[in-house]
Write a protein that holds these residues in place. Structure first.
Motif, PDB file in Angstrom:
ATOM      1  N   ALA A  20      59.643  35.285  26.469  1.00 32.05           N
ATOM      2  CA  ALA A  20      58.744  34.926  25.366  1.00 32.05           C
ATOM      3  C   ALA A  20      57.315  35.376  25.636  1.00 32.05           C
ATOM      4  CB  ALA A  20      58.778  33.408  25.139  1.00 32.05           C
ATOM      5  N   ARG A  21      56.967  35.579  26.907  1.00 33.07           N
ATOM      6  CA  ARG A  21      55.618  36.029  27.267  1.00 33.07           C
ATOM      7  C   ARG A  21      55.502  37.562  27.294  1.00 33.07           C
ATOM      8  NH1 ARG A  21      56.683  31.459  30.440  1.00 33.07           N
ATOM      9  NH2 ARG A  21      55.253  29.761  29.956  1.00 33.07           N
ATOM     10  N   GLY A  22      56.624  38.244  27.147  1.00 33.33           N
ATOM     11  CA  GLY A  22      56.592  39.698  27.089  1.00 33.33           C
ATOM     12  C   GLY A  22      56.014  40.306  28.350  1.00 33.33           C
ATOM     13  N   ASP A  23      55.094  41.254  28.187  1.00 34.53           N
ATOM     14  CA  ASP A  23      54.572  41.955  29.362  1.00 34.53           C
ATOM     15  C   ASP A  23      53.611  41.099  30.187  1.00 34.53           C
ATOM     16  OD1 ASP A  23      52.317  41.934  27.772  1.00 34.53           O
ATOM     17  OD2 ASP A  23      52.229  44.109  27.503  1.00 34.53           O
ATOM     18  N   ARG A  24      53.373  39.859  29.778  1.00 34.82           N
ATOM     19  CA  ARG A  24      52.609  38.924  30.612  1.00 34.82           C
ATOM     20  C   ARG A  24      53.537  38.101  31.515  1.00 34.82           C
ATOM     21  NH1 ARG A  24      49.819  34.886  27.711  1.00 34.82           N
ATOM     22  NH2 ARG A  24      51.584  34.948  26.298  1.00 34.82           N
ATOM     23  N   GLY A  25      54.839  38.242  31.322  1.00 37.51           N
ATOM     24  CA  GLY A  25      55.807  37.485  32.108  1.00 37.51           C
ATOM     25  C   GLY A  25      56.028  38.093  33.481  1.00 37.51           C
TER      26      GLY A  25
ATOM     27  N   GLY B  68      59.500  43.658  28.600  1.00 39.45           N
ATOM     28  CA  GLY B  68      58.277  43.974  29.305  1.00 39.45           C
ATOM     29  C   GLY B  68      57.969  43.088  30.487  1.00 39.45           C
ATOM     30  N   VAL B  69      58.861  42.136  30.787  1.00 37.37           N
ATOM     31  CA  VAL B  69      58.645  41.232  31.919  1.00 37.37           C
ATOM     32  C   VAL B  69      58.816  42.003  33.222  1.00 37.37           C
ATOM     33  CG1 VAL B  69      59.460  39.146  33.091  1.00 37.37           C
ATOM     34  CG2 VAL B  69      59.488  39.263  30.587  1.00 37.37           C
ATOM     35  N   ARG B  70      57.894  41.803  34.156  1.00 34.47           N
ATOM     36  CA  ARG B  70      58.039  42.400  35.488  1.00 34.47           C
ATOM     37  C   ARG B  70      58.974  41.522  36.302  1.00 34.47           C
ATOM     38  NH1 ARG B  70      53.255  43.258  39.990  1.00 34.47           N
ATOM     39  NH2 ARG B  70      54.634  43.656  41.760  1.00 34.47           N
TER      40      ARG B  70
ATOM     41  N   ALA C  75      61.046  32.143  41.504  1.00 33.57           N
ATOM     42  CA  ALA C  75      59.697  31.914  40.990  1.00 33.57           C
ATOM     43  C   ALA C  75      59.545  32.515  39.598  1.00 33.57           C
ATOM     44  CB  ALA C  75      58.666  32.524  41.937  1.00 33.57           C
ATOM     45  N   PHE C  76      59.021  31.705  38.701  1.00 35.60           N
ATOM     46  CA  PHE C  76      58.765  32.119  37.332  1.00 35.60           C
ATOM     47  C   PHE C  76      57.263  31.974  37.109  1.00 35.60           C
ATOM     48  CE2 PHE C  76      63.022  30.660  37.896  1.00 35.60           C
ATOM     49  CZ  PHE C  76      63.773  31.642  37.280  1.00 35.60           C
ATOM     50  N   CYS C  77      56.566  33.105  37.260  1.00 37.80           N
ATOM     51  CA  CYS C  77      55.097  33.099  37.351  1.00 37.80           C
ATOM     52  C   CYS C  77      54.491  33.274  35.977  1.00 37.80           C
ATOM     53  CB  CYS C  77      54.624  34.202  38.289  1.00 37.80           C
ATOM     54  SG  CYS C  77      55.392  34.129  39.914  1.00 37.80           S
ATOM     55  N   ASN C  78      54.585  32.251  35.149  1.00 38.29           N
ATOM     56  CA  ASN C  78      54.143  32.380  33.760  1.00 38.29           C
ATOM     57  C   ASN C  78      52.676  32.763  33.660  1.00 38.29           C
ATOM     58  OD1 ASN C  78      52.430  29.856  33.406  1.00 38.29           O
ATOM     59  ND2 ASN C  78      54.334  28.976  34.153  1.00 38.29           N
ATOM     60  N   ALA C  79      52.330  33.330  32.538  1.00 37.17           N
ATOM     61  CA  ALA C  79      50.994  33.884  32.339  1.00 37.17           C
ATOM     62  C   ALA C  79      49.913  32.807  32.297  1.00 37.17           C
ATOM     63  CB  ALA C  79      50.964  34.690  31.047  1.00 37.17           C
TER      64      ALA C  79
ATOM     65  N   ILE D 107      50.289  37.091  41.160  1.00 39.55           N
ATOM     66  CA  ILE D 107      50.416  37.293  42.596  1.00 39.55           C
ATOM     67  C   ILE D 107      49.096  37.808  43.177  1.00 39.55           C
ATOM     68  CG2 ILE D 107      51.679  38.534  44.383  1.00 39.55           C
ATOM     69  CD1 ILE D 107      53.266  36.427  42.770  1.00 39.55           C
ATOM     70  N   GLY D 108      48.671  37.179  44.272  1.00 35.36           N
ATOM     71  CA  GLY D 108      47.477  37.622  44.970  1.00 35.36           C
ATOM     72  C   GLY D 108      46.166  37.222  44.320  1.00 35.36           C
ATOM     73  N   GLU D 109      46.219  36.330  43.322  1.00 34.86           N
ATOM     74  CA  GLU D 109      45.006  35.937  42.614  1.00 34.86           C
ATOM     75  C   GLU D 109      44.646  34.481  42.887  1.00 34.86           C
ATOM     76  OE1 GLU D 109      45.312  36.833  38.484  1.00 34.86           O
ATOM     77  OE2 GLU D 109      45.641  38.958  38.800  1.00 34.86           O
TER      78      GLU D 109
END
Length: 203
Positions: A74-79, A104-106, A145-149, A154-156
């Protein structure tokens, strides 16, 4: 009161000398009640018990993972999804991860053994990478891990946003549908941050 331990591996003295695992010790009352219910259910052969916080196969584990992947879709390329496991062979999850890639999810997979998902297929799995670590640095932990937008990437800095689980289950049909397995959500921000940095280092 109870202290509940949930680990990513077994208690085999031989394999414990070969690779490492993660273990969560918690005094959380709901997880404790889940642990008691879990073993009581095993005693009576009830694989369909209900649990407050534990994700238990074959009851709720696969369904929850599919729902979490849908959340990233659902977050697309922000997922962003990171799955560290020993094997990826379960077809429904493979198809869902491919769907995430197409949205678009990484998706980063760290898979020690067999992986039936082919990364980098144009139009299908473009946004999926698969890393395998064996030999001297082989280890056994499962981290989902599901790193929602809504949270840091990562690394931030402190990773309080990602939804992170550890436990015993690999992404295989036998683990998700035919065995009794459990995952637990890690909720302490400093522990989440440690796990995210750990998989980031592996990748």
């Amino acid at each position: 009161s109870y202290v509940t331990q949930i680990g990513t591996g077994n208690y085999n003295e031989k394999t414990a000398a070969l690779y490492t695992d993660f273990s969560l010790l918690t005094a959380d009352r709901t997880i404790a009640a889940d642990g008691v219910a879990f073993f009581q259910n095993m005693l009576i052969g009830d694989l369909r018990g209900s649990y407050g916080k534990l994700l238990v196969a074959p009851v709720s584990l696969k369904q929850t993972l599919l729902r979490l992947i849908d959340g990233e879709i659902a977050r697309g390329d922000r997922g962003r999804i990171i799955l560290k496991t020993n094997a990826v062979t379960e077809r429904e999850l493979i198809d869902k991860l491919a769907e995430a890639s197409q949205a678009g999810v990484r998706v980063d997979l760290i898979v020690r053994g067999i992986c039936c998902l082919v990364p980098g297929v144009p139009g299908k799995t473009d946004h999926i990478t698969v890393t395998s670590i064996v030999g001297e640095f082989l280890e056994h932990s499962r981290i989902y891990a599901f790193c929602n937008a809504d949270g840091p990437q990562i690394g931030e800095g402190p990773a309080s946003g990602p939804e992170v689980y550890i436990g015993s289950a690999d992404l295989m049909h036998r683990n998700l549908d035919r065995r009794v397995e459990a995952l637990v959500r890690v909720t302490a921000p400093e522990q989440i941050d440690e796990l995210i940095k750990y998989v980031d280092l592996q990748m």
